[in-house]
Scaffold this motif. Structure first.
Motif, PDB file in Angstrom:
ATOM      1  N   ILE A  59      29.720  40.550  34.747  1.00 23.18           N
ATOM      2  CA  ILE A  59      28.671  39.525  34.786  1.00 23.18           C
ATOM      3  C   ILE A  59      28.797  38.685  36.053  1.00 23.18           C
ATOM      4  N   TYR A  60      30.026  38.344  36.438  1.00 25.30           N
ATOM      5  CA  TYR A  60      30.243  37.544  37.642  1.00 25.30           C
ATOM      6  C   TYR A  60      29.782  38.303  38.885  1.00 25.30           C
ATOM      7  N   ALA A  61      30.137  39.588  38.984  1.00 24.22           N
ATOM      8  CA  ALA A  61      29.720  40.378  40.148  1.00 24.22           C
ATOM      9  C   ALA A  61      28.200  40.479  40.225  1.00 24.22           C
ATOM     10  N   MET A  62      27.547  40.674  39.083  1.00 22.46           N
ATOM     11  CA  MET A  62      26.091  40.791  39.070  1.00 22.46           C
ATOM     12  C   MET A  62      25.412  39.480  39.440  1.00 22.46           C
ATOM     13  N   PHE A  91      38.677  32.373  33.751  1.00 21.05           N
ATOM     14  CA  PHE A  91      39.190  32.003  32.426  1.00 21.05           C
ATOM     15  C   PHE A  91      38.810  33.051  31.381  1.00 21.05           C
ATOM     16  N   LEU A  92      37.547  33.515  31.419  1.00 21.30           N
ATOM     17  CA  LEU A  92      37.096  34.491  30.430  1.00 21.30           C
ATOM     18  C   LEU A  92      37.789  35.846  30.615  1.00 21.30           C
ATOM     19  N   LEU A  93      38.048  36.213  31.862  1.00 22.89           N
ATOM     20  CA  LEU A  93      38.755  37.467  32.099  1.00 22.89           C
ATOM     21  C   LEU A  93      40.153  37.439  31.484  1.00 22.89           C
ATOM     22  N   VAL A  94      40.864  36.358  31.709  1.00 19.69           N
ATOM     23  CA  VAL A  94      42.201  36.222  31.132  1.00 19.69           C
ATOM     24  C   VAL A  94      42.117  36.217  29.611  1.00 19.69           C
ATOM     25  N   LEU A 154      39.509  36.468  40.200  1.00 26.45           N
ATOM     26  CA  LEU A 154      40.917  36.307  39.842  1.00 26.45           C
ATOM     27  C   LEU A 154      41.767  36.005  41.072  1.00 26.45           C
ATOM     28  N   ARG A 155      42.862  35.310  40.858  1.00 28.12           N
ATOM     29  CA  ARG A 155      43.836  35.143  41.928  1.00 28.12           C
ATOM     30  C   ARG A 155      44.461  36.493  42.241  1.00 28.12           C
ATOM     31  N   ARG A 156      44.931  36.625  43.479  1.00 30.95           N
ATOM     32  CA  ARG A 156      45.451  37.914  43.925  1.00 30.95           C
ATOM     33  C   ARG A 156      46.574  38.415  43.013  1.00 30.95           C
ATOM     34  N   ALA A 157      47.477  37.530  42.599  1.00 29.04           N
ATOM     35  CA  ALA A 157      48.607  37.938  41.755  1.00 29.04           C
ATOM     36  C   ALA A 157      48.123  38.384  40.381  1.00 29.04           C
ATOM     37  N   MET A 215      25.761  22.113  49.074  1.00 29.05           N
ATOM     38  CA  MET A 215      26.934  21.580  48.382  1.00 29.05           C
ATOM     39  C   MET A 215      26.878  21.890  46.889  1.00 29.05           C
ATOM     40  N   ASN A 216      25.691  21.638  46.276  1.00 30.28           N
ATOM     41  CA  ASN A 216      25.540  21.909  44.849  1.00 30.28           C
ATOM     42  C   ASN A 216      25.720  23.387  44.544  1.00 30.28           C
ATOM     43  N   GLN A 217      25.218  24.233  45.471  1.00 26.94           N
ATOM     44  CA  GLN A 217      25.371  25.665  45.275  1.00 26.94           C
ATOM     45  C   GLN A 217      26.839  26.069  45.361  1.00 26.94           C
ATOM     46  N   GLN A 218      27.570  25.434  46.254  1.00 29.12           N
ATOM     47  CA  GLN A 218      28.993  25.744  46.388  1.00 29.12           C
ATOM     48  C   GLN A 218      29.757  25.325  45.139  1.00 29.12           C
ATOM     49  N   VAL A 219      29.404  24.146  44.596  1.00 31.02           N
ATOM     50  CA  VAL A 219      30.047  23.675  43.364  1.00 31.02           C
ATOM     51  C   VAL A 219      29.727  24.615  42.207  1.00 31.02           C
ATOM     52  N   LEU A 220      28.457  25.054  42.154  1.00 32.19           N
ATOM     53  CA  LEU A 220      28.052  25.975  41.087  1.00 32.19           C
ATOM     54  C   LEU A 220      28.812  27.295  41.193  1.00 32.19           C
ATOM     55  N   ARG A 221      28.941  27.798  42.430  1.00 29.54           N
ATOM     56  CA  ARG A 221      29.655  29.041  42.634  1.00 29.54           C
ATOM     57  C   ARG A 221      31.126  28.907  42.241  1.00 29.54           C
ATOM     58  N   SER A 222      31.709  27.764  42.594  1.00 31.21           N
ATOM     59  CA  SER A 222      33.114  27.528  42.247  1.00 31.21           C
ATOM     60  C   SER A 222      33.295  27.440  40.732  1.00 31.21           C
ATOM     61  N   GLY A 223      32.374  26.747  40.066  1.00 33.55           N
ATOM     62  CA  GLY A 223      32.456  26.646  38.611  1.00 33.55           C
ATOM     63  C   GLY A 223      32.268  27.985  37.932  1.00 33.55           C
ATOM     64  N   LEU A 224      31.335  28.802  38.466  1.00 36.01           N
ATOM     65  CA  LEU A 224      31.106  30.129  37.914  1.00 36.01           C
ATOM     66  C   LEU A 224      32.346  30.993  38.073  1.00 36.01           C
ATOM     67  N   ARG A 225      32.974  30.881  39.231  1.00 40.35           N
ATOM     68  CA  ARG A 225      34.175  31.672  39.473  1.00 40.35           C
ATOM     69  C   ARG A 225      35.303  31.248  38.537  1.00 40.35           C
ATOM     70  N   GLY A 226      35.478  29.941  38.366  1.00 43.18           N
ATOM     71  CA  GLY A 226      36.526  29.454  37.466  1.00 43.18           C
ATOM     72  C   GLY A 226      36.286  29.871  36.028  1.00 43.18           C
ATOM     73  N   GLY A 227      35.013  29.815  35.586  1.00 43.26           N
ATOM     74  CA  GLY A 227      34.692  30.234  34.229  1.00 43.26           C
ATOM     75  C   GLY A 227      34.923  31.720  34.018  1.00 43.26           C
ATOM     76  N   ALA A 228      34.540  32.519  35.016  1.00 43.28           N
ATOM     77  CA  ALA A 228      34.753  33.963  34.915  1.00 43.28           C
ATOM     78  C   ALA A 228      36.239  34.295  34.892  1.00 43.28           C
TER      79      ALA A 228
END
Length: 697
Positions: free
Chosen positions: A462-465, A16-19, A514-517, A1-14
């Motif tokens: 960085i996210y992919a790596m 935001f930074l991409l945009v 990123l979202r598909r759109a 569960m913690n790993q899933q939350v971490l992955r979700s947070g990492l994805r959201g941060g990436a």
């Protein structure tokens, strides 16, 4: 569960930074004037063409979808790109490219490259082997265009089933992508079409006309390569790309840079596609990565030149895609070895890219006890990439001549290490930003030459790596190799292969967070911005030569040569009138003699002895020393710049030279027809005839 939350947070941060990076980098590029609005109308013409292509693709795809045949726009855009190359470069160039592709498939299919092998990987392996065979035969007088044409046709006929299988695989793969991903395939076809416009141009690049075209001209003229390191210090430097361009010229019957340029463009695009597919698995992401690669300003630039870094990027991308999967040395050792040999045959500094990959393969071989496979890989790499190093050692005593001559002490160069001190700007914390916004520090570029993709996609990289071991390995390989090269010499195009790897990893990461759109909107905008920066890579593009081509047709190519490299135009016109004479180019700022087919010599640093002779002669205003130099060389024609020394002009007049041609302030002086000199330099410096050929006296 913690790993899933971490992955979700990492994805959201990436995400935001991409945009954020997209907005900040795009705004900074606009505010700092990176987009070349003043590039002689390029930007306006580009925007009109891009909008027309986008509108046309939209219309064609909608009509095709309604008729049950989706993806028609990709087919139309691809056809238009090929049509442009055929018109401006000639059908012979296109035919030579097609024949070379068929030959590469015929040869490459003899080697196992893995299950479900890609036709473009097969082609790359085949080209590596072909370059090796021709490279070892360079000094021998067997390079007649008719012989090579007959050999190519016979080989394709012998391997016709394998060639047809590869061609069908390409057609089927393209058709499948068009039908399943019509919009992404249309984007890639459109971007690749824009990138291909550099192929329309004649060879205007400095290095091409000073060095690379020398082999092409000598094989066309005499059927062998002279190994003349006295006239050209780079004559025995790694030559695989020059060999392939020379082979294309022999098949076409004339200089044909666009033939191999087109193949290298397709190989680079397919390499980015294969690497993204290996890292992500989704074809739409792979198409996006290929489009980003094709849009890079330096990708466009490499279509205009024979410089090798774009070729290296293609090889490295395919090698990375191959190694991202399971590396089976039990069957694929020879093919993988051919790729490493091609890297060595393209450039000595590619050892920086090759060693990390070789270390990983060696470790895998040790783990799986594939000793024999590793040995075959090393032997294949040595044979495929070793010809230039062998001949360099044979002629000069230095296998990497003119590099590291302080160690090897070859008499053909001073015993110093070659290093261009102009590109020692240093590395600091702002390097990634400076590559794009301060590109002139790292090459003969305008700001923007590094493109926007790497900066914008950095969070995605960085996210992919962080999410994939394979992406992490590719990213670390690119970073380590790029930084090591850059630490030695801060020159932008040398690290283009690393930027290509990181850009592909960045697209994969962006697709993952990123979202598909957002991904579907951002990638086309990024590609469009990159293409708009193409004129920042070289001054030739800033002059917008395509305007003349579009207005005047392919006949403008000759005029472009006269306008931009008048020294070459003068030499070619002179040798066309008097093919048995020799020309001395005394314009050291423009040492463009490579197109002289071995009968033109430069007094710039490429020819160390003539350089010293010119400096010595210029010290004497009476002209006596210049008379001695001209008599010794036996030259009939002399390219004379406006700033020629008084001693040179006095000597030419005393010996009876008269001006016979002029172009853009540069003159060509010649002896009268009944007093033509005897060409002495070519015969004296012909190392191939002296060392290897049987008719040596």
């Amino acid at each position: 569960m913690n790993q899933q939350v971490l992955r979700s947070g990492l994805r959201g941060g990436a995400e935001f930074l991409l945009v954020l990076f997209f907005v900040v980098v795009g705004y900074a590029a606009w505010r700092k004037g990176l987009f070349p609005a003043s590039a002689n109308g390029y930007l306006g013409g580009y925007l009109q063409a891009a909008l027309a292509a986008a509108a046309g693709a939209l219309l064609v795809n909608l009509v095709a979808a309604r008729s049950g045949r989706p993806g028609g726009a990709a087919l139309v855009l691809g056809f238009l790109a090929v049509l442009g190359v055929a018109y401006y470069c000639g059908l012979s160039a296109l035919a030579a490219a097609a024949l070379l592709l068929a030959v590469s498939w015929g040869v490459g299919s003899l080697f196992h490259t893995g299950s479900g092998s890609d036709p473009w990987l097969t082609s790359l392996v085949g080209l590596a082997v072909v370059a090796a065979v021709v490279g070892w035969l360079l000094p021998f007088q067997v390079h007649d265009g008719r012989i090579h044409l007959a050999a190519a046709v016979l080989l394709v006929a012998w391997r016709r089933e394998a060639v047809l299988e590869q061609a069908r695989a390409v057609a089927a793969g393209f058709g499948q992508l068009r039908r399943q991903h019509p919009w992404w395939s249309s984007l890639l076809a459109g971007v690749a079409g824009f990138a291909s416009i550099a192929l329309w141009l004649p060879s205007l690049n400095y290095d091409d006309n000073a060095a690379h075209l020398g082999m092409v001209g000598q094989l066309l003229e005499g059927g062998y390569y002279r190994l003349d390191v006295s006239s050209q210090v780079w004559a025995v430097a790694p030559w695989a790309n020059n060999v392939l361009h020379s082979l294309a010229a022999l098949l076409a019957g004339q200089e044909s840079r666009a033939s191999m340029g087109l193949l290298w463009l397709l190989l680079g695009i397919s390499g980015a596609y294969r690497l993204a597919l290996a890292l992500d698995g989704r074809r739409e992401v792979a198409l996006a990565a290929a489009a980003v690669f094709a849009s890079h300003p330096l990708t466009v630039y490499f279509g205009s030149t024979m410089q090798v870094d774009g070729c290296v990027a293609a090889v490295v991308l395919h090698l990375a895609a191959l190694l991202a999967g399971r590396c089976d040395l039990s069957r694929g050792a020879l093919a993988i070895g051919a790729l490493f040999g091609l890297l060595a045959g393209l450039k000595a500094s590619n050892v920086v890219y090759a060693l990390p990959a070789l270390a990983w393969i060696g470790w895998q071989a040790l783990r799986h006890r594939q000793w024999w496979g590793l040995a075959r890989l090393v032997v294949a790499a040595s044979v495929v990439g070793g010809s230039s190093y062998f001949y360099a050692l044979l002629v000069t005593g230095n296998p990497v001549f003119p590099l590291f001559n302080s160690i090897f002490q070859s008499p053909y160069m001073p015993p110093v290490d070659f290093l261009d001190a102009r590109w020692r700007a240093g590395i600091d914390a702002s390097l990634l930003w400076d590559l794009t916004f301060h590109s002139p520090r790292f090459g003969e570029h305008a700001p923007g030459a590094a493109g926007l993709a790497f900066l914008v996609l950095l969070p995605g990289c960085i996210y992919a790596m962080s999410c994939s071991r394979a992406a992490c390995a590719v990213g670390l390989w690119a970073l380590a190799s790029g930084l090591l090269l850059f630490a030695q010499l801060q020159y932008l195009r040398y690290v283009f292969p690393a930027l290509a790897l990181l850009g592909t990893v960045g697209v994969v990461g962006a697709a993952g967070c990123l979202r598909r759109a957002g991904f579907a909107a951002g990638i086309p905008l990024l590609a469009a911005a990159n293409l708009a920066l193409a004129p920042t890579t070289i001054w030739i593009f800033k002059e917008n030569p395509w305007q003349a081509l579009l207005l005047e047709g392919r006949g403008a190519r000759t005029q472009l040569v006269a306008e931009m490299i008048p020294q070459r135009a003068l030499i070619e016109r002179y040798l066309a009138r008097d093919p048995d004479t020799c020309v001395l180019n005394s314009d050291t700022s423009a040492p463009f003699v490579a197109g002289g087919k071995g009968r033109a010599h430069s007094m710039a640093w490429y020819d160390q002895r003539l350089k010293l002779a010119k400096e010595w002669a210029d010290e004497d205003p009476s002209g006596e020393r210049w008379r001695e130099v001209l008599r010794a060389t036996g030259t009939s024609g002399i390219v004379v710049p406006a700033e020629a020394s008084p001693g040179q002009r006095a000597a030419m007049q005393a010996l009876g030279y008269v001006p016979v041609d002029r172009e853009r302030g540069v003159e060509l002086w010649s002896l009268p027809g009944n007093r033509q000199g005897e060409c002495r330099l070519g015969a004296v410096r012909d190392q191939a005839r002296r060392i290897l050929q049987r008719n040596n006296r």
